[in-house]
Design a protein around this motif. Sequence first.
Motif, PDB file in Angstrom:
ATOM      1  N   ASP A   1     -13.313 -13.522 -26.845  1.00 23.15           N
ATOM      2  CA  ASP A   1     -13.797 -13.804 -25.410  1.00 23.15           C
ATOM      3  C   ASP A   1     -13.107 -15.300 -25.095  1.00 23.15           C
ATOM      4  O   ASP A   1     -13.353 -16.052 -25.672  1.00 23.15           O
ATOM      5  N   THR A   2     -12.562 -15.135 -24.006  1.00 31.28           N
ATOM      6  CA  THR A   2     -12.043 -16.682 -23.475  1.00 31.28           C
ATOM      7  C   THR A   2     -12.481 -17.227 -22.102  1.00 31.28           C
ATOM      8  O   THR A   2     -11.948 -17.875 -21.611  1.00 31.28           O
ATOM      9  N   SER A   3     -13.978 -16.605 -21.836  1.00 35.96           N
ATOM     10  CA  SER A   3     -14.447 -17.013 -20.724  1.00 35.96           C
ATOM     11  C   SER A   3     -14.677 -18.521 -20.863  1.00 35.96           C
ATOM     12  O   SER A   3     -14.760 -19.263 -19.683  1.00 35.96           O
ATOM     13  N   GLN A   4     -15.104 -19.272 -22.145  1.00 35.26           N
ATOM     14  CA  GLN A   4     -15.293 -20.638 -22.183  1.00 35.26           C
ATOM     15  C   GLN A   4     -14.059 -21.490 -21.846  1.00 35.26           C
ATOM     16  O   GLN A   4     -13.801 -22.468 -21.345  1.00 35.26           O
ATOM     17  N   TYR A   5     -13.111 -20.917 -22.267  1.00 39.35           N
ATOM     18  CA  TYR A   5     -11.613 -21.521 -22.101  1.00 39.35           C
ATOM     19  C   TYR A   5     -11.400 -21.484 -20.541  1.00 39.35           C
ATOM     20  O   TYR A   5     -10.419 -22.424 -20.185  1.00 39.35           O
ATOM     21  N   GLU A   6     -11.658 -20.311 -20.001  1.00 44.03           N
ATOM     22  CA  GLU A   6     -11.334 -20.424 -18.655  1.00 44.03           C
ATOM     23  C   GLU A   6     -11.852 -21.400 -17.855  1.00 44.03           C
ATOM     24  O   GLU A   6     -11.552 -21.793 -16.752  1.00 44.03           O
ATOM     25  N   HIS A   7     -12.917 -21.932 -18.160  1.00 41.46           N
ATOM     26  CA  HIS A   7     -13.664 -23.025 -17.804  1.00 41.46           C
ATOM     27  C   HIS A   7     -12.770 -24.335 -17.831  1.00 41.46           C
ATOM     28  O   HIS A   7     -12.749 -25.146 -17.088  1.00 41.46           O
TER      29      HIS A   7
ATOM     30  N   PRO B   1     -11.421 -16.969 -11.470  1.00 38.56           N
ATOM     31  CA  PRO B   1     -11.627 -16.443 -12.870  1.00 38.56           C
ATOM     32  C   PRO B   1     -10.723 -15.180 -13.129  1.00 38.56           C
ATOM     33  O   PRO B   1     -10.012 -14.733 -12.247  1.00 38.56           O
ATOM     34  N   GLN B   2     -10.533 -15.093 -14.346  1.00 36.22           N
ATOM     35  CA  GLN B   2      -9.646 -14.310 -14.826  1.00 36.22           C
ATOM     36  C   GLN B   2      -9.896 -12.721 -14.191  1.00 36.22           C
ATOM     37  O   GLN B   2      -8.882 -11.907 -14.136  1.00 36.22           O
ATOM     38  N   SER B   3     -11.184 -12.409 -14.131  1.00 36.14           N
ATOM     39  CA  SER B   3     -11.475 -11.072 -13.399  1.00 36.14           C
ATOM     40  C   SER B   3     -11.012 -10.997 -11.988  1.00 36.14           C
ATOM     41  O   SER B   3     -10.776  -9.744 -11.720  1.00 36.14           O
TER      42      SER B   3
ATOM     43  N   LEU C   1      -3.741 -14.450 -20.964  1.00 39.66           N
ATOM     44  CA  LEU C   1      -5.064 -14.492 -21.596  1.00 39.66           C
ATOM     45  C   LEU C   1      -5.742 -13.063 -21.830  1.00 39.66           C
ATOM     46  O   LEU C   1      -6.410 -12.792 -22.583  1.00 39.66           O
TER      47      LEU C   1
END
Length: 306
Positions: free
Chosen positions: A191-197, A262-264, A185
């Motif tokens: 932006d992959t924030s929605q996919y991370e969910h 989360p990815q962060s 990712l």
Amino acid sequence: METGNHSCGTDFTLVGLFQYGHMDTFLFTVITLLFAVALIGNITLVHLIRLDQTLHTPMYFLLNQLSIIDMMYISTTVPKMAANFLLDTKTISFLGCAIQASVFLTLGGSEALLLGFMSYDRYIAICQPLHYPVLMSRKICCSLVAGTWSSSSINALVHTVYVFQLPFCGTRIVNHFFCEVPSLLPLVCEDTSQYEHTVLLSGLVILLLPFLAILASYARVLVVVFRMGSGKGQSIAVSTCSSHLTVASLFYVTTLSTYTQPQSMHSPGRDKVVAVLYSIITPVLNPFIYSLRNKEVMGALRRHMG
């Protein structure tokens, strides 16, 4: 974010696990030995369950499936890692990366669900022994295994198809020793924030729910056993449950820490160490935990060794 080559045909570069200078050869030797031990242990267990009639029960049918999954699981990552080290190359093709990620997700999901079904088997055997032949018949066992493989395959296919149609940027350097979705990712240009969910939701369903079911099942089992007041029965139940719970805890805790964060919060170094635990150490330990602490398996092993 850096932009660059977005084509689907570009190879990926795996940073790998061996990045410690003079320690490379030592670490490679250790991983190779663990791989050999895992294959030998799981092949022995599968062969023993097939040969010995006393092990032709639902519990060992599921254990046989677990050993098959573990052999494939560790073979998905270690051979490629070893080949890259020996050939002094760190590349993997776009298609090879997609296949590796898909197979790894399928096997990981299958193991997570199967461990949950194994706890269900022990729950029925101890808490509802009169219904055990009906609730854990051969047909139901086969259905559970088929459901395990099909659901994990569909989940893996959905994630793999989605991730590998995204645009990847720059040099495509994967800071991992194999292609795993969380490690890919950071290379995506969008932006992959929605996919991370979605990844989080999948992790909760496939990993957390079976783990909670295992804890609930064994809590009930221990309550029932200790109410019986039989010292021998308590000892057998505690031994069986503790073996399974040891395997499950190592697998679920490590995978949950990767797929529900989360990815962060991901750290490449930490992710690689955790991945070693659930992709290499767990397949090595499983056959020994289930066999060395199981009198039926050890008895079968002694019989077939003459």
